[in-house]
Design a protein around this motif. Structure first.
Motif, PDB file in Angstrom:
ATOM      1  N   GLY A 103       0.784  -1.233   0.000  1.00  0.00           N
ATOM      2  CA  GLY A 103       0.000   0.000   0.000  1.00  0.00           C
ATOM      3  C   GLY A 103       0.809   1.272   0.000  1.00  0.00           C
ATOM      4  N   TRP A 104       2.156   1.155  -0.112  1.00  0.00           N
ATOM      5  CA  TRP A 104       2.999   2.359  -0.052  1.00  0.00           C
ATOM      6  C   TRP A 104       3.108   3.002  -1.423  1.00  0.00           C
ATOM      7  CZ3 TRP A 104       8.056   4.162  -1.431  1.00  0.00           C
ATOM      8  CH2 TRP A 104       8.490   5.280  -0.690  1.00  0.00           C
ATOM      9  N   THR A 105       2.489   4.133  -1.587  1.00  0.00           N
ATOM     10  CA  THR A 105       2.388   4.970  -2.786  1.00  0.00           C
ATOM     11  C   THR A 105       1.472   4.346  -3.840  1.00  0.00           C
ATOM     12  OG1 THR A 105       4.258   4.155  -4.130  1.00  0.00           O
ATOM     13  CG2 THR A 105       4.745   5.787  -2.404  1.00  0.00           C
ATOM     14  N   GLY A 106       0.766   5.214  -4.537  1.00  0.00           N
ATOM     15  CA  GLY A 106      -0.139   4.743  -5.579  1.00  0.00           C
ATOM     16  C   GLY A 106       0.580   4.102  -6.742  1.00  0.00           C
ATOM     17  N   ARG A 107       1.744   4.658  -7.116  1.00  0.00           N
ATOM     18  CA  ARG A 107       2.458   4.123  -8.276  1.00  0.00           C
ATOM     19  C   ARG A 107       2.841   2.665  -8.085  1.00  0.00           C
ATOM     20  NH1 ARG A 107       7.273   8.109  -8.969  1.00  0.00           N
ATOM     21  NH2 ARG A 107       6.633   8.809  -6.899  1.00  0.00           N
ATOM     22  N   ALA A 108       3.239   2.293  -6.858  1.00  0.00           N
ATOM     23  CA  ALA A 108       3.705   0.933  -6.608  1.00  0.00           C
ATOM     24  C   ALA A 108       2.579  -0.015  -6.223  1.00  0.00           C
ATOM     25  CB  ALA A 108       4.763   0.947  -5.507  1.00  0.00           C
ATOM     26  N   ASN A 109       1.344   0.454  -6.231  1.00  0.00           N
ATOM     27  CA  ASN A 109       0.205  -0.368  -5.823  1.00  0.00           C
ATOM     28  C   ASN A 109      -0.963  -0.237  -6.800  1.00  0.00           C
ATOM     29  OD1 ASN A 109       0.744  -1.490  -2.869  1.00  0.00           O
ATOM     30  ND2 ASN A 109       1.650   0.549  -3.024  1.00  0.00           N
ATOM     31  N   SER A 110      -0.614  -0.137  -8.071  1.00  0.00           N
ATOM     32  CA  SER A 110      -1.654   0.047  -9.085  1.00  0.00           C
ATOM     33  C   SER A 110      -1.277  -0.706 -10.350  1.00  0.00           C
ATOM     34  CB  SER A 110      -1.828   1.541  -9.401  1.00  0.00           C
ATOM     35  OG  SER A 110      -0.591   2.102  -9.796  1.00  0.00           O
ATOM     36  N   ALA A 111      -2.287  -1.016 -11.122  1.00  0.00           N
ATOM     37  CA  ALA A 111      -2.057  -1.632 -12.424  1.00  0.00           C
ATOM     38  C   ALA A 111      -1.634  -0.561 -13.418  1.00  0.00           C
ATOM     39  CB  ALA A 111      -3.327  -2.319 -12.910  1.00  0.00           C
ATOM     40  N   LEU A 112      -0.768  -0.955 -14.335  1.00  0.00           N
ATOM     41  CA  LEU A 112      -0.323  -0.049 -15.402  1.00  0.00           C
ATOM     42  C   LEU A 112      -0.834  -0.613 -16.720  1.00  0.00           C
ATOM     43  CD1 LEU A 112       1.289   2.415 -16.315  1.00  0.00           C
ATOM     44  CD2 LEU A 112       3.313   0.939 -16.450  1.00  0.00           C
ATOM     45  N   PRO A 113      -1.898  -0.031 -17.286  1.00  0.00           N
ATOM     46  CA  PRO A 113      -2.537  -0.603 -18.473  1.00  0.00           C
ATOM     47  C   PRO A 113      -1.928  -0.101 -19.776  1.00  0.00           C
ATOM     48  CG  PRO A 113      -3.872   1.200 -17.669  1.00  0.00           C
ATOM     49  CD  PRO A 113      -2.661   1.116 -16.762  1.00  0.00           C
ATOM     50  N   VAL A 114      -0.708  -0.520 -20.065  1.00  0.00           N
ATOM     51  CA  VAL A 114      -0.077  -0.170 -21.338  1.00  0.00           C
ATOM     52  C   VAL A 114       0.161  -1.456 -22.113  1.00  0.00           C
ATOM     53  CG1 VAL A 114       0.968   1.949 -20.491  1.00  0.00           C
ATOM     54  CG2 VAL A 114       2.248  -0.179 -20.327  1.00  0.00           C
ATOM     55  N   GLY A 115      -0.143  -1.416 -23.406  1.00  0.00           N
ATOM     56  CA  GLY A 115      -0.013  -2.609 -24.222  1.00  0.00           C
ATOM     57  C   GLY A 115      -1.319  -3.396 -24.262  1.00  0.00           C
ATOM     58  N   ASP A 116      -1.224  -4.654 -24.611  1.00  0.00           N
ATOM     59  CA  ASP A 116      -2.381  -5.540 -24.814  1.00  0.00           C
ATOM     60  C   ASP A 116      -2.559  -6.442 -23.596  1.00  0.00           C
ATOM     61  OD1 ASP A 116      -4.325  -7.246 -25.681  1.00  0.00           O
ATOM     62  OD2 ASP A 116      -3.212  -8.051 -27.384  1.00  0.00           O
ATOM     63  N   PRO A 117      -3.721  -6.400 -22.918  1.00  0.00           N
ATOM     64  CA  PRO A 117      -3.932  -7.270 -21.763  1.00  0.00           C
ATOM     65  C   PRO A 117      -4.262  -8.711 -22.138  1.00  0.00           C
ATOM     66  CG  PRO A 117      -5.884  -5.957 -22.146  1.00  0.00           C
ATOM     67  CD  PRO A 117      -4.849  -5.478 -23.146  1.00  0.00           C
ATOM     68  N   ASP A 118      -4.297  -9.002 -23.442  1.00  0.00           N
ATOM     69  CA  ASP A 118      -4.503 -10.373 -23.917  1.00  0.00           C
ATOM     70  C   ASP A 118      -5.905 -10.885 -23.633  1.00  0.00           C
ATOM     71  OD1 ASP A 118      -3.600 -12.578 -25.314  1.00  0.00           O
ATOM     72  OD2 ASP A 118      -2.940 -13.639 -23.523  1.00  0.00           O
ATOM     73  N   ASN A 142      -3.387   3.069 -12.758  1.00  0.00           N
ATOM     74  CA  ASN A 142      -2.793   4.316 -13.240  1.00  0.00           C
ATOM     75  C   ASN A 142      -3.093   4.435 -14.728  1.00  0.00           C
ATOM     76  OD1 ASN A 142      -1.752   5.157 -10.853  1.00  0.00           O
ATOM     77  ND2 ASN A 142       0.356   5.280 -11.541  1.00  0.00           N
ATOM     78  N   VAL A 143      -3.806   5.461 -15.113  1.00  0.00           N
ATOM     79  CA  VAL A 143      -4.289   5.594 -16.482  1.00  0.00           C
ATOM     80  C   VAL A 143      -3.502   6.696 -17.193  1.00  0.00           C
ATOM     81  CG1 VAL A 143      -6.292   6.007 -17.940  1.00  0.00           C
ATOM     82  CG2 VAL A 143      -6.580   4.865 -15.739  1.00  0.00           C
ATOM     83  N   PRO A 144      -2.489   6.343 -18.020  1.00  0.00           N
ATOM     84  CA  PRO A 144      -1.779   7.372 -18.792  1.00  0.00           C
ATOM     85  C   PRO A 144      -2.703   7.981 -19.847  1.00  0.00           C
ATOM     86  CG  PRO A 144      -0.547   5.294 -18.726  1.00  0.00           C
ATOM     87  CD  PRO A 144      -1.927   4.997 -18.253  1.00  0.00           C
TER      88      PRO A 144
END
Length: 320
Positions: A103-118, A142-144
């Motif tokens: 749970g320490w920081t949002g960046r390290a506790n979130s999905a990064l949806p880049v590319g194809d999730p298959d 995290n939604v870029p």
């Protein structure tokens, strides 16, 4: 001509560089306006920082921003940033990354949806929620933007909230940064170390609201990392962290902090500059950082150093 409101925006300058047969010779410069004074116009160009005396300016105007970075460029930078802030628990959903760090920081506790999730997008987001539920954590993504706008639209339809303010992912070519400020006898030096001191960790603890075991992994589990310390009378006044990732191209600047009583003395800029010098020596050619849009003092500091917004992201949180 230009006004102070144009600082931070893209401009073009036509300057007089000589006279031939009684006629002026012109040269054009294109870049981001970083400083406007009574005597000089300073802009960050692809070739470096350029300061033009006002007396040499024939014409200057604001122009539309540069084209948005390609999807591939956004993905590459997001992956370099992930490498610079590595969660100890990781999973994959096709190309998507799943990350957990107590749970320490949002960046390290979130999905990064880049590319194809298959798999189809709705099924991918269902899988994200299951992965975090298995670990007893709220699901976050995290939604870029604008790259992952379709993901954001699907999260809107599902009622996901915005867990944090909009974050600006900013970059600069290291060659475009201003020269290092001259040493000042009244300011303590910036010391760089391969590990953070206990005082450095205490500062991170206070800023991030705790420091679980996973936090040390996030901070230190990078092959090339340096921690900046500025001490006075044995007390830590300022701190920062630099990493080199992305195949050696990107210097990541994170965790810049100056104690309230030591602010407005230029310490933050000196910390960034020390990390830039280290990153340049390591072979990095560009720097990136992430800053909340609402943090206006930090945004102004980085703008003065030549950083511009590459893209943005929002952290989305699943409904309870």
């Amino acid at each position: 001509m230009l006004r102070q409101q144009d600082v931070g925006h893209r401009i073009v300058i036509r300057r007089i560089v000589g006279i031939r047969e009684g006629r002026p010779l012109f040269s054009d410069a294109l870049g981001e306006l970083v400083e406007l004074s009574e005597t000089h116009i300073t802009l960050a160009t692809d070739a470096g920082r350029l300061s033009v005396p006002v007396g040499e300016v024939h014409r200057a105007k604001r122009v539309p921003p540069a084209r948005r970075p390609t999807a591939a460029a956004v993905v590459a930078l997001e992956l370099a940033a992930d490498e610079a802030w590595p969660a100890p628990v990781r999973g994959h959903l096709g190309d998507w990354l799943l990350r957990s760090a107590d749970g320490w920081t949002g960046r390290a506790n979130s999905a990064l949806p880049v590319g194809d999730p298959d798999r189809p997008l709705p099924a991918a987001l269902d899988a994200v929620q299951r992965w975090y539920a298995e670990r007893g954590q709220p699901a976050m993504v995290n939604v870029p933007l604008p790259l992952a706008a379709p993901v954001g639209a699907e999260l809107d339809a599902r009622g996901w909230g915005e867990g944090r303010p909009l974050v600006l992912v900013q970059t600069v070519a290291l060659a475009a940064l201003p020269a290092a400020p001259p040493d000042r006898a009244d300011l303590p030096p910036v010391e760089l170390a391969g590990t953070p001191s206990e005082a450095w960790l205490a500062t991170a603890h206070a800023r991030k609201g705790g420091l679980p075991t996973a936090a040390r992994h996030v901070l230190t589990a990078v092959d090339r990392v340096r921690f900046a310390h500025v001490y006075a009378d044995g007390r830590l006044l300022a701190a920062g962290r630099g990493t080199v990732t992305g195949g050696g191209r990107w210097l990541g600047v994170t965790s810049i902090e100056v104690l309230p009583e030591a602010r407005r003395q230029g310490l933050a800029a000196r910390v960034v500059r020390a990390l830039v010098d280290w990153g340049t020596a390591e072979g990095a050619t560009h720097a990136f950082l992430q800053v909340e849009q609402r943090n206006t003092p930090a945004v102004a500091l980085y703008r003065g150093l030549g950083f511009t917004t590459h893209h943005t992201y929002l952290t989305r949180v699943a409904p309870s």
